[in-house]
Structure formats: structure tokens, C-alpha cells
Scaffold this motif. Structure first.
Motif, short mmCIF file in Angstrom:
data_model
loop_
_atom_site.label_atom_id
_atom_site.label_comp_id
_atom_site.label_asym_id
_atom_site.label_seq_id
_atom_site.Cartn_x
_atom_site.Cartn_y
_atom_site.Cartn_z
N LYS A 1 0.86 -1.19 0.00
CA LYS A 1 0.00 0.00 0.00
C LYS A 1 0.89 1.24 0.00
N THR A 2 0.87 2.02 1.06
CA THR A 2 1.65 3.27 1.05
C THR A 2 2.92 3.20 1.89
N LYS A 3 3.24 2.03 2.45
CA LYS A 3 4.43 1.99 3.31
C LYS A 3 5.43 0.93 2.85
N ALA A 4 6.68 1.14 3.23
CA ALA A 4 7.73 0.18 2.91
C ALA A 4 7.51 -1.07 3.76
N ALA A 5 7.56 -2.23 3.09
CA ALA A 5 7.37 -3.52 3.77
C ALA A 5 8.70 -4.23 3.96
N GLY A 6 9.68 -3.91 3.11
CA GLY A 6 10.98 -4.57 3.18
C GLY A 6 11.91 -3.99 2.14
N PHE A 7 13.16 -4.47 2.18
CA PHE A 7 14.15 -4.00 1.20
C PHE A 7 15.26 -5.03 1.08
N ILE A 8 16.00 -4.93 -0.03
CA ILE A 8 17.18 -5.74 -0.26
C ILE A 8 18.26 -4.85 -0.83
#
Length: 148
Positions: free
Chosen positions: A58-65
């Protein structure tokens, strides 16, 4: 969920917030050792220079690599409430689209991450003992996505 390339000015605060929440829950065995601060510094320094992708829910960061130029995964973190929903798998796929062979290191005590990577074809190829600031040894495994 959407995976897209990291944009430093837009994503930095949100990605670091994910790290701040996800690192302690993924590494409770490192609490009070100084590893959090060191790992956060690495993430902050690497984000603008290495390949990075952000998973947005949606509008937020859930994860990253974050992946180095040589295919080494420097960091993969998913917000705890969003784990087991395919976020990490999709981030890993984004990295695999850039690099034929991926490597990473994971603490042996981080059983969740170890199972995650092994279930996606990664194999343990090496290991070393890392000593934290309290003198406690942690075994750090090196994994690869293709046979060495």
C-alpha cells in the motif's frame, strides 16, 4: 505489494525505519552486542551506492534488499508483521534478475533466515565464528544461490 528500485531521497527514511524494526526481531541473540549499530551504518552507507529494491505494501515500505555489484546480498529485511507473505521472496527475485549468482552471510542462530534461503535453493558453502563485543561466539554461514 510492489517491488521497485530504491530511490534514495524518497525511500531512505522508510527503509531505515524497516531496518530499525526488523533487525532486532530477526537477531534477538545479538541484543546488546553493538551489531545493530554496525549493521545500520553499513545499510546507511550502502543504500545510495549498491543495487537496492524496496517492497511497498500500500503506502508503506514492507521490506528492502541491498545487493553489491558482485552479487553479495548485503541486507534483506522485511517488517515482522509482513513476514511469510512473499515479500522476501519477491525482493530476492528482483536481485536474481540482476545477478546470476548471489551470495550472503547469515548467523546460524537466525534459523528463520537460514530456512528461508535454503528453501529457495541457497546452499551453505562456508562458515566462520564471529565474536561479539561480549565475547560470545556466533557462527556466520556463507550461502550461495548456485553450486560453488
Amino acid at each position: 505489494m510492489r517491488i521497485r528500485p530504491y530511490r534514495h531521497k524518497v525511500d531512505q527514511a522508510a527503509v531505515l525505519a524497516v531496518f530499525d524494526r526488523a533487525f532486532p526481531s530477526a537477531h534477538p541473540f545479538l541484543e546488546g552486542t553493538g551489531h545493530f549499530e554496525g549493521a545500520r551504518e553499513v545499510v546507511e552507507q550502502a543504500l545510495p551506492y549498491w543495487d537496492a529494491f524496496v517492497a511497498r505494501e500500500k503506502t508503506k515500505a514492507a521490506g528492502f534488499i541491498i545487493v553489491r555489484n558482485d552479487g553479495h546480498i548485503a541486507a534483506l529485511f522485511v517488517d515482522a508483521p509482513l513476514r511469510n507473505r512473499g515479500v522476501g521472496t519477491e525482493l530476492l527475485k528482483a536481485a536474481q534478475n540482476l545477478h546470476q549468482k548471489l551470495t550472503l552471510q547469515v548467523f546460524e542462530e537466525n534459523r528463520f533466515a537460514l530456512r528461508f534461503y535454503q528453501s529457495r535453493g541457497f546452499q551453505v558453502i562456508d562458515g566462520e565464528r564471529a565474536i561479539d563485543s561480549r565475547g560470545t561466539g556466533h557462527y556466520r554461514l556463507t550461502l550461495t544461490s548456485s553450486p560453488p
